[in-house]
Motif scaffolding. Structure first.
Motif, PDB file in Angstrom:
ATOM      1  N   TYR A 284       0.847  -1.182   0.000  1.00  0.00           N
ATOM      2  CA  TYR A 284       0.000   0.000   0.000  1.00  0.00           C
ATOM      3  C   TYR A 284       0.887   1.238   0.000  1.00  0.00           C
ATOM      4  N   SER A 285       0.409   2.320  -0.618  1.00  0.00           N
ATOM      5  CA  SER A 285       1.189   3.553  -0.576  1.00  0.00           C
ATOM      6  C   SER A 285       1.070   4.153   0.826  1.00  0.00           C
ATOM      7  N   PRO A 286       1.961   5.080   1.193  1.00  0.00           N
ATOM      8  CA  PRO A 286       1.911   5.633   2.550  1.00  0.00           C
ATOM      9  C   PRO A 286       0.572   6.297   2.879  1.00  0.00           C
ATOM     10  N   HIS A 287      -0.121   6.858   1.864  1.00  0.00           N
ATOM     11  CA  HIS A 287      -1.414   7.465   2.144  1.00  0.00           C
ATOM     12  C   HIS A 287      -2.538   6.452   2.024  1.00  0.00           C
ATOM     13  N   GLY A 288      -2.240   5.277   1.513  1.00  0.00           N
ATOM     14  CA  GLY A 288      -3.239   4.220   1.501  1.00  0.00           C
ATOM     15  C   GLY A 288      -4.225   4.261   0.361  1.00  0.00           C
ATOM     16  N   HIS A 289      -4.035   5.131  -0.637  1.00  0.00           N
ATOM     17  CA  HIS A 289      -5.016   5.132  -1.721  1.00  0.00           C
ATOM     18  C   HIS A 289      -4.543   4.434  -2.974  1.00  0.00           C
ATOM     19  N   ILE A 290      -3.321   3.934  -2.963  1.00  0.00           N
ATOM     20  CA  ILE A 290      -2.832   3.176  -4.118  1.00  0.00           C
ATOM     21  C   ILE A 290      -2.281   1.849  -3.611  1.00  0.00           C
ATOM     22  N   LEU A 291      -2.573   0.802  -4.353  1.00  0.00           N
ATOM     23  CA  LEU A 291      -2.057  -0.516  -3.991  1.00  0.00           C
ATOM     24  C   LEU A 291      -1.267  -1.058  -5.169  1.00  0.00           C
ATOM     25  N   VAL A 292      -0.075  -1.568  -4.879  1.00  0.00           N
ATOM     26  CA  VAL A 292       0.740  -2.171  -5.934  1.00  0.00           C
ATOM     27  C   VAL A 292       0.791  -3.668  -5.689  1.00  0.00           C
TER      28      VAL A 292
ATOM     29  N   ARG B 220       8.902 -12.440 -12.712  1.00  0.00           N
ATOM     30  CA  ARG B 220       9.669 -11.554 -13.579  1.00  0.00           C
ATOM     31  C   ARG B 220       9.702 -10.107 -13.110  1.00  0.00           C
ATOM     32  N   GLY B 221       8.809  -9.712 -12.218  1.00  0.00           N
ATOM     33  CA  GLY B 221       8.835  -8.313 -11.794  1.00  0.00           C
ATOM     34  C   GLY B 221       7.679  -7.508 -12.342  1.00  0.00           C
ATOM     35  N   GLN B 222       6.561  -8.168 -12.718  1.00  0.00           N
ATOM     36  CA  GLN B 222       5.425  -7.420 -13.228  1.00  0.00           C
ATOM     37  C   GLN B 222       4.699  -6.786 -12.050  1.00  0.00           C
ATOM     38  N   MET B 223       4.394  -5.502 -12.189  1.00  0.00           N
ATOM     39  CA  MET B 223       3.675  -4.817 -11.126  1.00  0.00           C
ATOM     40  C   MET B 223       2.350  -4.302 -11.681  1.00  0.00           C
ATOM     41  N   GLU B 224       1.333  -4.253 -10.824  1.00  0.00           N
ATOM     42  CA  GLU B 224       0.065  -3.662 -11.217  1.00  0.00           C
ATOM     43  C   GLU B 224      -0.243  -2.589 -10.193  1.00  0.00           C
ATOM     44  N   VAL B 225      -0.475  -1.372 -10.678  1.00  0.00           N
ATOM     45  CA  VAL B 225      -0.760  -0.270  -9.761  1.00  0.00           C
ATOM     46  C   VAL B 225      -2.254  -0.004  -9.818  1.00  0.00           C
ATOM     47  N   TRP B 226      -2.924  -0.119  -8.688  1.00  0.00           N
ATOM     48  CA  TRP B 226      -4.376   0.013  -8.628  1.00  0.00           C
ATOM     49  C   TRP B 226      -4.770   1.211  -7.775  1.00  0.00           C
ATOM     50  N   ASP B 227      -5.828   1.894  -8.198  1.00  0.00           N
ATOM     51  CA  ASP B 227      -6.449   2.924  -7.371  1.00  0.00           C
ATOM     52  C   ASP B 227      -7.472   2.211  -6.499  1.00  0.00           C
ATOM     53  N   VAL B 228      -7.298   2.326  -5.175  1.00  0.00           N
ATOM     54  CA  VAL B 228      -8.106   1.476  -4.319  1.00  0.00           C
ATOM     55  C   VAL B 228      -9.506   2.031  -4.064  1.00  0.00           C
ATOM     56  N   LYS B 229      -9.684   3.351  -4.200  1.00  0.00           N
ATOM     57  CA  LYS B 229     -11.034   3.882  -3.911  1.00  0.00           C
ATOM     58  C   LYS B 229     -12.005   3.483  -5.000  1.00  0.00           C
ATOM     59  N   ASN B 230     -11.572   3.593  -6.267  1.00  0.00           N
ATOM     60  CA  ASN B 230     -12.476   3.287  -7.371  1.00  0.00           C
ATOM     61  C   ASN B 230     -12.184   1.927  -7.983  1.00  0.00           C
ATOM     62  N   TYR B 231     -11.185   1.237  -7.487  1.00  0.00           N
ATOM     63  CA  TYR B 231     -10.795  -0.072  -8.010  1.00  0.00           C
ATOM     64  C   TYR B 231     -10.530  -0.001  -9.504  1.00  0.00           C
ATOM     65  N   LYS B 232      -9.656   0.908  -9.866  1.00  0.00           N
ATOM     66  CA  LYS B 232      -9.285   0.990 -11.281  1.00  0.00           C
ATOM     67  C   LYS B 232      -7.794   0.767 -11.422  1.00  0.00           C
TER      68      LYS B 232
ATOM     69  N   THR C 258      -4.473  13.955  -5.591  1.00  0.00           N
ATOM     70  CA  THR C 258      -5.432  13.170  -6.376  1.00  0.00           C
ATOM     71  C   THR C 258      -4.673  12.335  -7.395  1.00  0.00           C
ATOM     72  N   ILE C 259      -5.314  11.260  -7.786  1.00  0.00           N
ATOM     73  CA  ILE C 259      -4.618  10.283  -8.612  1.00  0.00           C
ATOM     74  C   ILE C 259      -4.808  10.618 -10.079  1.00  0.00           C
ATOM     75  N   THR C 260      -3.736  10.636 -10.838  1.00  0.00           N
ATOM     76  CA  THR C 260      -3.866  10.797 -12.292  1.00  0.00           C
ATOM     77  C   THR C 260      -3.651   9.446 -12.932  1.00  0.00           C
ATOM     78  N   TYR C 261      -4.270   9.258 -14.072  1.00  0.00           N
ATOM     79  CA  TYR C 261      -4.124   7.987 -14.751  1.00  0.00           C
ATOM     80  C   TYR C 261      -3.196   8.085 -15.935  1.00  0.00           C
ATOM     81  N   GLN C 262      -2.869   9.293 -16.314  1.00  0.00           N
ATOM     82  CA  GLN C 262      -2.052   9.450 -17.505  1.00  0.00           C
ATOM     83  C   GLN C 262      -0.597   9.352 -17.119  1.00  0.00           C
ATOM     84  N   ALA C 263       0.196   8.762 -17.965  1.00  0.00           N
ATOM     85  CA  ALA C 263       1.599   8.549 -17.626  1.00  0.00           C
ATOM     86  C   ALA C 263       2.343   9.875 -17.595  1.00  0.00           C
ATOM     87  N   VAL C 264       3.141  10.046 -16.557  1.00  0.00           N
ATOM     88  CA  VAL C 264       3.964  11.245 -16.430  1.00  0.00           C
ATOM     89  C   VAL C 264       5.097  11.162 -17.440  1.00  0.00           C
ATOM     90  N   PRO C 265       5.411  12.221 -18.136  1.00  0.00           N
ATOM     91  CA  PRO C 265       6.478  12.109 -19.153  1.00  0.00           C
ATOM     92  C   PRO C 265       7.822  11.906 -18.502  1.00  0.00           C
TER      93      PRO C 265
END
Lengths: 560, 191
Positions: free
Chosen positions: A297-305, A313-325, A400-407
């Protein structure tokens, strides 16, 4: 005086240094003595003569340092010197020493504000108050007590103790509140179970419940080489339950979320399932199956990896926990260490020796999946440890969580696509789709099975009408365009660019669409007013809101 | 005439016809720790009643009120008992129920599967000796069919020595009588 970004400490064969701040190099040669160096003043605070000190640990508020040396008896058989030493960090005086023969659980545990310190001795747990180690404040006596964990958080403190079972009797975990240990009703909660050789106890942050992972060394049914694991839940109000996990197999990881209302478990034979449970041990959300064996969980608890390290192999999935996206799916191959940055936005993955000696280095990611910084250690050097500078919980605000990749400047390495080997006789044949494992999609992406019902007559009619309308529109557009080719073209292009809205963020797109719909409706109403029709009250209100809506639309489009 | 005893067993031919069923039943007894064949036949009868109800309802017309009402009730009972999953709420799935599925719902297997006992036989002993409770109720019937929402609350009884009550008769006697022997053994175990 917290810096704006946390510092990163790196320890490797080149030395010990910090990054992202003024890098200053301090020597890290092996000293026979234990030195305490103050980082802010860059000066040597104290030095202790402790030959063969193997383990070091600071107390939570850094007032006491505990060191451990291996226990030796002298040749003539008399008892050896006490080997667990406690020192006061500020003054450098020696506080107390104990005899501690076992390495396991050698360090005494402190509560978070250091008013309590506890140590496991034989069949008892000794409690010391306020770092006064000369008098034992209270004792908890339980035959064959093996392990204990103090609860985090403020007073009143609770202790979870584990006693393994002997022949015929089950092992149990009990919760006590300090200092009520005596008496038949002292225990807050009790859970007994048989299949347990070793136990891991996890308190939640609010100290209201403990999750116990009981593991056996040998699986009697032969299903797993690594033994069998069960997950139990014990609450301080006396409730206890076994957490029912839908998939068989080992339990890889269990984490509490930071608000202590839910926990996430990763379990099952590979591909492992991950599920979030609530305090009643009912599944709240299921992430489906995938190659994963850890959850953070992230330190603020709103993102789960959800990540797969170690033998994956090292595959990670980053999820927004409030909306489950799902936010992103980065791949950090060959990582041995994962840590969230205290600001809740950046992730550190590192490949460290001695676990892996090749390709040592670290990567800093943004949670949307882009690599911000990468450092590879030169080929003969090794990286031993990397860690973020720790910060207290409230310093960085939750964003707030953004979904677009940071450049990012660092290009994302595309790993080579692994194709299966085919013998020459079977090459260049049409591809057959065969899968090794049944992949289960996450709960909100599962196709609804209720749509199998055949559409009723009216529904079919409506569907056909809809399709006919669409086809007619297409024809009308294609009729119009060859006739008025040059003039509508420049007109339609600015309209289409506006309507397409450049932002890749689906949330903002939705909002823009809604605003545009409302504006269209207002325009229609205005036309009706112009033709002389009398408008209703709510229609008049809508027209008045037009300026506000226009302002919002501009803001959103500028913000893209 | 002297009679001739011919050593041919007439029962072998009967045995050939039933050997498969006997094997299956023996396997179930071993796997679920049952006491005798009667326990299997009891569950078989229960399953047969459920299946015949589902079969009858499937012959009715799709929209008949009887089928809808009784079908829903049957499916609700099956889901509550834990025999059907959440997404299997159709009468056809009821016809796919098997004996092992029903036997899994017994308290004896649940106690073993939840780690409260070391084997199914140990589970039966524990249940019969009044160590297990479901929710707040002490249950000492090994063939208690556990419902889905009771599954989480299977635990040791409060009065049982395993669940935090006072130690059992034997332990109390040992603590009372040869106390000197016991303390010596304890000291040895600590070292």
């Amino acid at each position: 005086m917290a810096p704006s970004t946390p510092l990163l400490t790196v320890r490797g064969s080149e030395g010990l240094y910090m990054v992202n701040g003024p890098p200053h190099f301090t020597e890290s040669t092996v000293f026979p003595r234990v030195n305490i160096i103050s980082v802010t003043n860059k000066g040597l605070l104290h030095s202790f003569d402790l030959p063969k000190a193997v383990c070091l640990e600071f107390s939570p508020k850094n007032t006491v340092l505990a060191t451990w040396q291996p226990y030796t008896t002298s040749k003539d058989g008399t008892a050896g010197i006490p080997n667990l030493q406690l020192y006061d960090v500020k003054t450098g005086t020696w506080l107390k020493s104990f005899i501690q023969k076992k390495t396991q659980n050698w360090c005494p545990s402190w509560s978070e504000d250091e008013t309590l310190c506890a140590r496991n001795v034989n069949n008892e747990v000794h409690f010391f108050e306020n770092n006064n180690f000369n008098t034992i404040a209270s004792k908890l006596h339980l035959q064959k007590i093996n392990d204990f964990v103090l609860s985090p958080g403020p007073q009143p403190y609770k202790v979870a103790v584990y006693v393994p079972g002997s022949k015929g009797a089950p092992s149990f975990v009990r919760l006590y509140q300090y200092p009520n240990f005596a008496g038949p009703h002292a225990a807050l909660a009790n859970k007994s179970f048989f299949k347990a050789d070793k136990v891991t106890m996890l308190w939640n942050k609010k100290a209201t419940a403990v999750l116990v992972i009981a593991s056996t060394d040998v699986d009697k049914t032969g299903a797993s080489y690594y033994g069998e694991q069960t997950l139990h839940y014990i609450a301080t109000n006396g409730e206890s339950a076994v957490v029912q996990l839908p998939k068989n197999g080992p339990i890889y990881d269990v984490v509490w979320n930071s608000s202590s209302t839910e926990f996430c478990a990763v379990y099952g034979f590979m591909p492992a399932k991950a599920t979030i449970f609530n305090l009643k041990c009912d599944p709240v959300f299921d992430f489906g199956t995938g190659p994963r064996n850890a959850a953070y969980y992230s330190p603020h608890g709103h993102i789960l990896v959800l990540a797969g390290f170690g033998n994956l192999r090292g595959q990670m999935e980053v999820w927004d926990v409030k909306n489950y996206k799902l936010i992103s799916k980065p791949v950090a191959s060959d990582s041995t260490y994962f840590a969230w940055c205290p600001d809740g936005e950046h992730i550190l993955t590192a490949t460290c020796a001695p676990r892996l000696r090749v390709n040592n280095g670290y990567k800093i990611w943004h949670y949307t999946g882009s690599i911000l910084h990468k450092y590879d250690v030169p080929s003969n050097a090794e990286l031993w440890q990397v860690s973020w500078q720790p910060f207290l919980d409230g310093i960085f605000p939750a964003k707030t969580i953004t979904y677009q990749a940071v450049p990012s400047e660092v290009p994302n390495e595309e790993p080579k696509v692994a194709t299966a080997y085919r013998p020459p006789a079977l090459r260049n044949k049409p591809i057959t789709n065969s899968k090794l494992h049944e992949e289960e999609p996450p709960q909100n992406m599962k196709s609804q099975s209720g749509n199998d019902k055949p559409l009723s007559k009216t529904a079919l009619k409506n569907q056909r009408k809809h399709e006919a309308k669409k086809a007619a529109k297409q024809e009308a557009r294609s009729d119009r365009s060859p006739d008025l080719a040059p003039t509508p073209a420049p007109q339609s292009t600015p309209r289409s660019t506006l309507s397409q809205s450049i932002s890749g963020d689906p949330e903002i797109d939705k909002k823009i669409k809604n605003l545009k719909k409302k504006l269209k409706a207002i325009e229609q109403l205005k036309e009706q007013a112009a033709t002389g029709k009398q408008l209703e009250k709510n229609q008049l209100e809508k027209i008045q809101k037009e300026t506000a809506l226009l302002q919002e639309l501009e803001d959103l489009e500028l913000g893209i | 005439y002297p009679t001739v005893y011919v050593p041919i067993c007439t029962y072998t031919y009967i045995y050939m016809t039933i050997i498969e069923r006997l094997d299956q039943e023996l396997k179930l007894i071993g796997e679920y720790g049952l006491k005798n064949k009667r326990e299997i036949w009891r569950i078989q009868y229960l399953l047969a009643k459920i299946r015949s109800a589902a079969r009858y309802l499937l012959t009715l017309d799709e929209k008949s009120p009887k089928r809808i009402f009784q079908g829903e009730a049957l499916l609700r009972r099956m889901v509550r008992q834990g025999l059907l999953g959440e997404n299997e709420e159709k009468l056809d799935y009821v016809l796919g129920l098997t004996l092992p599925k029903l036997l899994e719902r017994r308290l004896q297997t649940k106690v073993f599967k939840l780690g409260l006992a070391k084997s199914v036989h140990h589970a039966r002993c524990l249940i019969r000796q009044r160590h297990i409770r479901v929710g707040k109720q002490l249950v000492d019937i090994p063939s208690f069919l556990v419902r889905v929402d009771s599954e989480k609350h299977i635990d040791f009884a409060i009065t049982s020595p395993f669940g935090g009550g006072r130690p059992g008769r034997v332990k109390r006697r040992n603590l009372r009588n040869p106390k000197e022997k016991k303390t010596e053994e304890e000291a040895e175990n600590n070292e």
